[in-house]
Design a protein around this motif. Structure first.
Motif, PDB file in Angstrom:
ATOM      1  N   GLU A  65       1.119  -7.405  29.234  1.00 22.60           N
ATOM      2  CA  GLU A  65       0.850  -6.186  28.474  1.00 22.60           C
ATOM      3  C   GLU A  65       2.136  -5.422  28.172  1.00 22.60           C
ATOM      4  N   ILE A  66       3.034  -5.371  29.144  1.00 21.06           N
ATOM      5  CA  ILE A  66       4.317  -4.685  28.935  1.00 21.06           C
ATOM      6  C   ILE A  66       5.134  -5.412  27.873  1.00 21.06           C
ATOM      7  N   LEU A  67       5.183  -6.735  27.959  1.00 24.51           N
ATOM      8  CA  LEU A  67       5.931  -7.504  26.965  1.00 24.51           C
ATOM      9  C   LEU A  67       5.347  -7.346  25.568  1.00 24.51           C
ATOM     10  N   LEU A  68       4.029  -7.407  25.456  1.00 21.94           N
ATOM     11  CA  LEU A  68       3.392  -7.258  24.149  1.00 21.94           C
ATOM     12  C   LEU A  68       3.588  -5.862  23.583  1.00 21.94           C
ATOM     13  N   ALA A  69       3.497  -4.854  24.430  1.00 24.43           N
ATOM     14  CA  ALA A  69       3.670  -3.474  23.977  1.00 24.43           C
ATOM     15  C   ALA A  69       5.097  -3.214  23.504  1.00 24.43           C
ATOM     16  N   SER A  71       7.152  -5.717  22.272  1.00 24.35           N
ATOM     17  CA  SER A  71       7.604  -6.944  21.614  1.00 24.35           C
ATOM     18  C   SER A  71       8.576  -6.684  20.472  1.00 24.35           C
ATOM     19  N   LYS A  72       8.377  -5.629  19.692  1.00 21.96           N
ATOM     20  CA  LYS A  72       9.310  -5.362  18.593  1.00 21.96           C
ATOM     21  C   LYS A  72      10.702  -5.078  19.132  1.00 21.96           C
ATOM     22  N   PHE A  73      10.788  -4.295  20.176  1.00 23.15           N
ATOM     23  CA  PHE A  73      12.085  -3.998  20.783  1.00 23.15           C
ATOM     24  C   PHE A  73      12.712  -5.254  21.361  1.00 23.15           C
ATOM     25  N   ILE A  74      11.904  -6.038  22.092  1.00 28.78           N
ATOM     26  CA  ILE A  74      12.413  -7.256  22.725  1.00 28.78           C
ATOM     27  C   ILE A  74      12.896  -8.244  21.671  1.00 28.78           C
ATOM     28  N   LEU A  75      12.121  -8.424  20.607  1.00 27.62           N
ATOM     29  CA  LEU A  75      12.531  -9.342  19.546  1.00 27.62           C
ATOM     30  C   LEU A  75      13.802  -8.864  18.871  1.00 27.62           C
ATOM     31  N   ARG A  76      13.887  -7.576  18.612  1.00 28.60           N
ATOM     32  CA  ARG A  76      15.084  -7.040  17.961  1.00 28.60           C
ATOM     33  C   ARG A  76      16.306  -7.244  18.854  1.00 28.60           C
ATOM     34  N   GLU A  77      16.163  -6.978  20.152  1.00 30.76           N
ATOM     35  CA  GLU A  77      17.280  -7.149  21.075  1.00 30.76           C
ATOM     36  C   GLU A  77      17.696  -8.613  21.165  1.00 30.76           C
ATOM     37  N   ASN A  78      16.734  -9.516  21.236  1.00 31.24           N
ATOM     38  CA  ASN A  78      17.065 -10.935  21.325  1.00 31.24           C
ATOM     39  C   ASN A  78      17.667 -11.452  20.033  1.00 31.24           C
ATOM     40  N   PHE A  79      17.173 -10.977  18.912  1.00 29.73           N
ATOM     41  CA  PHE A  79      17.723 -11.397  17.631  1.00 29.73           C
ATOM     42  C   PHE A  79      19.175 -10.942  17.525  1.00 29.73           C
ATOM     43  N   THR A  80      19.440  -9.699  17.893  1.00 35.29           N
ATOM     44  CA  THR A  80      20.798  -9.170  17.854  1.00 35.29           C
ATOM     45  C   THR A  80      21.708 -10.000  18.759  1.00 35.29           C
TER      46      THR A  80
END
Length: 89
Positions: A65-69, A71-80
């Motif tokens: 739930e934490i990861l899904l909530a 996810s936009k931040f996590i994806l942006r950080e990983n993409f960067t």
């Protein structure tokens, strides 16, 4: 059944404040260590009988739930990170 019960406990007097399964001295990170090394939830429960399967599954659900909530931040950080990494190689 753990309806509305605390699943994770953080207490400076228990394991120096490391998050543990409530009512135990078993660190939460132990569950993730097991999963990351390919062990099953049942193996974890067998090795840490003070933790119920329901508690373990609740912690995994909470992490999901934490990861899904976030996810936009996590994806942006990983993409960067990946973009910066690929520019230096």
């Amino acid at each position: 059944m753990l309806m509305q019960e605390q699943v994770i406990s953080i207490n400076p007097n228990v394991m120096s404040g490391v998050p543990v399964f409530a009512g135990t001295r078993v660190p939460i990170y132990s569950l993730f260590d097991y999963v990351l090394t390919g062990e099953t939830i049942d193996a974890f429960i067998n090795d840490f009988p003070t933790v119920s399967k329901e508690q373990a599954m609740k912690v995994i659900t909470m992490a999901q739930e934490i990861l899904l909530a976030n996810s936009k931040f996590i994806l942006r950080e990983n993409f960067t990170f990946r973009r910066e990494y690929s520019q230096t190689t």
